[in-house]
Design an enzyme around this catalytic site. Structure first.
Site, PDB file in Angstrom:
ATOM      1  N   SER A 264       0.758  -0.979  -0.064  1.00 19.07           N
ATOM      2  CA  SER A 264       0.041  -0.084  -0.019  1.00 19.07           C
ATOM      3  C   SER A 264       0.938   1.188   0.064  1.00 19.07           C
ATOM      4  CB  SER A 264      -0.949  -0.100   1.070  1.00 19.07           C
ATOM      5  OG  SER A 264      -1.678   0.785   0.985  1.00 19.07           O
TER       6      SER A 264
ATOM      7  N   ASP B 218      -2.646   6.081  -4.177  1.00 23.56           N
ATOM      8  CA  ASP B 218      -1.201   5.516  -3.506  1.00 23.56           C
ATOM      9  C   ASP B 218      -0.937   4.306  -4.506  1.00 23.56           C
ATOM     10  OD1 ASP B 218      -3.546   3.568  -3.018  1.00 23.56           O
ATOM     11  OD2 ASP B 218      -2.584   3.226  -0.780  1.00 23.56           O
TER      12      ASP B 218
ATOM     13  N   ASP C  70      -1.167   1.031  -4.515  1.00 28.84           N
ATOM     14  CA  ASP C  70      -2.212   0.073  -4.738  1.00 28.84           C
ATOM     15  C   ASP C  70      -3.715   0.646  -5.317  1.00 28.84           C
ATOM     16  OD1 ASP C  70      -2.264   0.719  -2.149  1.00 28.84           O
ATOM     17  OD2 ASP C  70      -3.476  -1.304  -2.127  1.00 28.84           O
TER      18      ASP C  70
ATOM     19  N   ASP D 127      -5.947   2.280  -3.880  1.00 26.55           N
ATOM     20  CA  ASP D 127      -7.252   2.134  -3.004  1.00 26.55           C
ATOM     21  C   ASP D 127      -7.528   3.406  -2.146  1.00 26.55           C
ATOM     22  OD1 ASP D 127      -5.251   1.604  -1.157  1.00 26.55           O
ATOM     23  OD2 ASP D 127      -6.154  -0.030  -0.410  1.00 26.55           O
TER      24      ASP D 127
END
Ligand code: MG
Length: 463
Positions: free
Chosen positions: A106, A250, A252, A254
């Site tokens: 993340s 970010d 990833d 999400d």
């Protein structure tokens, strides 16, 4: 050097010794445990698991380990390659798989990576399932499939486009309205997978895109957490380009942060608020966020005739509460939008598409939209205690002092006042209490936090 095992997966630093980092051995052990969990839940079934990753430097290495291990466990792999976290979640369902593994740490810096585990609904494992994986990993049962049963890989590198198709097909996403509005949008995806996916989504909506840090090289151009101090570059570019807004995700994808046309931050807490306001205006209902998120969501929900509930911190807790209350939208104040009409997971693509539709239909500028929402400021503080202090006892004492107010103890202690709130949570790893507070001005939020910090000091001195 860190290795953190939790019910949502395993996260650690690359390099160094086994057991203290996310080494190849740890990766194999944990992947094996996940395969064994799925086998327990689906006895005798030939299993299929989706694997996808963000663009971080260790991604290829970890992907090869995970895919190879699954094959060795007799599990077939659908490898979606470079893919967002929401993309992998959607892929698990779209492919009818038994589970999924997302390889991403993340917003953590480049030396980190993690395995995040999904069940067959494309959602994070439940508490019980997560604990079972940890137990299986601990048991060290490293037995594998015989030669005739090893898995096969299906490469599926174009799933991001399928995900985009699904986002654009949502009832509340109006591509034509966005196209007509003729937006110009700057994107900063910190050189991860969002640099490919977000511009593609925007272009499909007829938006002119200015890309910064959109090469998926894994060389993060700045600290990848989408918070104001890391976003000075896009702020300048949005202003200089005369763009309508800036979009930051970010690694990833999400979490979604927005920049106003002025170059000022929209405020990460207000991503969910603005998207929820739009969704509620068309589909009235209830909302959910976590206890540390802005009260602005509650205010906007109540203004639209709905009700609001707070969940313990953690995406799985928010999703559980959303299902229980039938929420039409929810998420986290850190820019995490969860829209069940799409799926139960934070999804920045869904957030972008709904937000742009909202902006296009309202005919407003980002700064005008922001001005419509109640003004709140969150102050984030912590107090370090000495190891001999019983942190739970401190929290219990605070709770008892505020019983005249609306107090919640499902996750630390939260006290709601008329004009704000304070939320205390203990760290699981250090003798620290994190103190988040919110008020209509930053000064008041700081003051509220300081008051609690002083109270904690008093309590500790009394003992
Ligand atoms: Mg993330």
């Amino acid at each position: 050097m860190t290795l953190i095992k939790s019910i949502s997966g395993i996260r650690g630093t690359i390099g160094g010794g086994v057991g203290d980092n996310l080494t190849p051995i740890d990766t194999v052990k944990f992947t094996t445990a996940f395969a064994k969990l799925l086998a327990e839940y689906n006895p005798g079934k030939r299993l299929r698991v989706v694997v996808g990753r963000d663009a971080r430097l260790s991604g290829e290495m970890v992907e090869n380990l995970v895919v190879g291990t699954l094959l060795g466990c007799g599990v077939d792999v659908i490898n979606v390659g470079l893919c967002t976290t929401p993309g992998v979640e959607v892929a698990v369902v779209a492919k009818g798989a038994d589970g999924g593994i997302i390889l991403t740490a993340s917003h953590n810096p480049k030396q980190w990576n993690a395995l995040k585990l999904l069940g067959s609904a494309g959602e994070f494992l439940s508490d019980a399932e997560g604990k079972r994986v940890l137990a299986l990993a601990e048991s060290n049962d490293l037995t594998y499939a015989p030669i005739d049963e090893i898995g096969v890989v299906e490469e599926c590198s174009d799933f991001n486009d399928e995900h985009i198709d699904k986002v654009l097909a949502l009832d509340l996403v109006d591509v034509e309205a966005v196209h007509k509005a003729g937006f110009k949008v700057v994107v900063d995806a910190v050189n991860s997978v969002g640099g490919v996916v977000i511009p593609r989504l925007l272009e499909r909506m007829g938006v002119e895109v200015v890309k910064i840090n959109c090469e998926p090289t894994g060389q993060f151009a700045h600290n990848p957490e989408p918070i104001p101090e890391n976003l000075t570059e896009i702020s300048e570019v949005v202003h200089a380009e005369g763009a309508d807004l800036g979009v930051v995700v970010d690694p990833d994808v999400d979490r979604l942060a927005l920049v106003q046309e002025t170059g000022e931050m929209f405020g990460e807490e207000y991503t969910l608020v603005a998207v929820a306001d739009y969704v509620l205006s068309h589909t009235p209902g209830s909302t959910v966020s976590n206890l540390s998120s802005s009260r602005a969501l509650r205010d906007v929900t109540v203004a639209r005739g709905g009700s609001y509930e707070a969940a313990a911190v953690g995406e799985v807790n928010v999703v559980t509460k959303m299902k229980a209350t039938g929420a039409v939208i929810g998420g986290e104040g850190n820019g995490g939008v969860i829209y069940p009409a799409s799926h139960y997971g934070r999804d920045a693509l869904v957030g972008v598409a709904l937000l742009l539709t909202h902006l296009a239909k309202s005919g407003k500028k980002m700064s005008e939209l922001r001005a419509e929402y109640p003004e709140y400021y969150i102050s984030k503080n912590k107090i370090e205690l000495t190891p001999e202090i019983d942190v739970d006892k401190v929290l219990w004492e605070i709770l008892n002092r505020y019983t005249d107010y609306n107090v919640t103890d499902i996750d630390g202690v939260k006290v709601d006042f008329e004009d704000g709130w304070v939320h205390l949570r203990k760290s699981n790893t250090e003798p620290i209490i994190r103190i988040y507070s919110e008020a209509h001005t930053l000064e008041d939020a700081n003051k509220m936090a300081q008051g609690i910090i002083n109270e904690i000091k008093d309590i500790c001195n009394l003992w």
